[in-house]
Design an enzyme around this catalytic site. Sequence first.
Site, PDB file in Angstrom:
ATOM      1  N   TYR A 110      76.646   4.554  41.987  1.00 45.68           N
ATOM      2  CA  TYR A 110      77.925   4.484  42.694  1.00 45.68           C
ATOM      3  C   TYR A 110      79.049   4.476  41.671  1.00 45.68           C
ATOM      4  CZ  TYR A 110      75.562   4.024  47.142  1.00 45.68           C
ATOM      5  OH  TYR A 110      74.767   4.272  48.234  1.00 45.68           O
ATOM      6  N   TYR A 169      78.996  10.517  51.575  1.00 48.40           N
ATOM      7  CA  TYR A 169      80.063  10.746  50.597  1.00 48.40           C
ATOM      8  C   TYR A 169      80.171  12.201  50.144  1.00 48.40           C
ATOM      9  CZ  TYR A 169      80.043   5.661  50.330  1.00 48.40           C
ATOM     10  OH  TYR A 169      80.100   4.325  50.640  1.00 48.40           O
ATOM     11  N   HIS A 186      86.513  11.659  46.218  1.00 47.46           N
ATOM     12  CA  HIS A 186      85.954  10.899  45.102  1.00 47.46           C
ATOM     13  C   HIS A 186      84.709  11.570  44.518  1.00 47.46           C
ATOM     14  CE1 HIS A 186      87.169   7.396  43.064  1.00 47.46           C
ATOM     15  NE2 HIS A 186      86.362   6.495  43.585  1.00 47.46           N
ATOM     16  N   ASN A 243      88.270   3.514  38.600  1.00 49.43           N
ATOM     17  CA  ASN A 243      87.223   2.519  38.334  1.00 49.43           C
ATOM     18  C   ASN A 243      85.981   3.088  37.658  1.00 49.43           C
ATOM     19  OD1 ASN A 243      88.693   0.330  39.299  1.00 49.43           O
ATOM     20  ND2 ASN A 243      88.003   0.634  41.394  1.00 49.43           N
ATOM     21  N   ASN A 249      81.792   2.918  40.804  1.00 49.17           N
ATOM     22  CA  ASN A 249      82.324   1.821  39.999  1.00 49.17           C
ATOM     23  C   ASN A 249      81.396   1.346  38.885  1.00 49.17           C
ATOM     24  OD1 ASN A 249      84.440   2.061  41.741  1.00 49.17           O
ATOM     25  ND2 ASN A 249      84.208   0.054  42.686  1.00 49.17           N
TER      26      ASN A 249
END
Length: 197
Positions: A64, A14, A19, A113, A66
Site C-alpha cells: 500500500y 484501486y 493514486h 506519503n 504509505n
Amino acid sequence: MYVIAGLGNPTKEYENTRHNIGFMAIDRLADKYHIHVDGCKHRALIGKGTINGQKVLLVKPLTYMNLSGEALRAVIDYYKVEPTQELIVIYDDISLDVGQMRIRKKGSAGGHNGIKNIIANLGQDVFLRIKIGVGEKPKDWDLADYVLGHFDKKEFETIQESLDKVDAAVTLMLEGEVDRAMNVYNKRNHTKEQDLL
C-alpha cells in the site's frame, strides 16, 4: 540494473485511480517491452527484462502506498542496486495539471506519503523520479477521496498520452540522459493556450 518502481495501492478497487498512476505506468512499460510483472517477492510484484538493451526490474510495491519504502528497501538490498543512480520512482502529483510530467533527481516528499516513506527507508532523498500530474484537488473534496477517485473520460485520455511520454522519458534516463529528459519533459502543458488559437 535499474529498478523502475511505480507507486500505487494493490487490489481491484484501486485500479485506474489517481493514486495508482505509478502502477499504470509500470503496466504500460511491461506491455511494450514484454516484461511479465507477476513475480511476488519482497512484498512487491516484480518483473525482469530489458528496455533498449538496459537490464531493468519493474516493481509494483504491494505494501500500500504509505509503506512503499519498505518494499523498495528490500528490493534494493536484495539486488544490490545503488538508489542514487539506479532507482526511478513513478508516482502521482496533485500540484501538476492532469498528464503534466516533472522529472527530478532528488527532493523532498512534497506531502506525498509514498515518497515520504521511501525517503525514510532509504535514509536520503537522492533518487530519480517521474511525477505525473493528476490535477489539483477541488476545494470541497477530501484529499484521500480525491486521490483514490477515478479520472473522468477526458482526463483518462490525457493520462494515456502522458504514459506514452513516460516510456520516452524512461528511455532517456536509462541512457544517462537525465538532464535532457528534464529539458524535454519538465515543460507545462500548453494545450489550453493552443485551444484558444
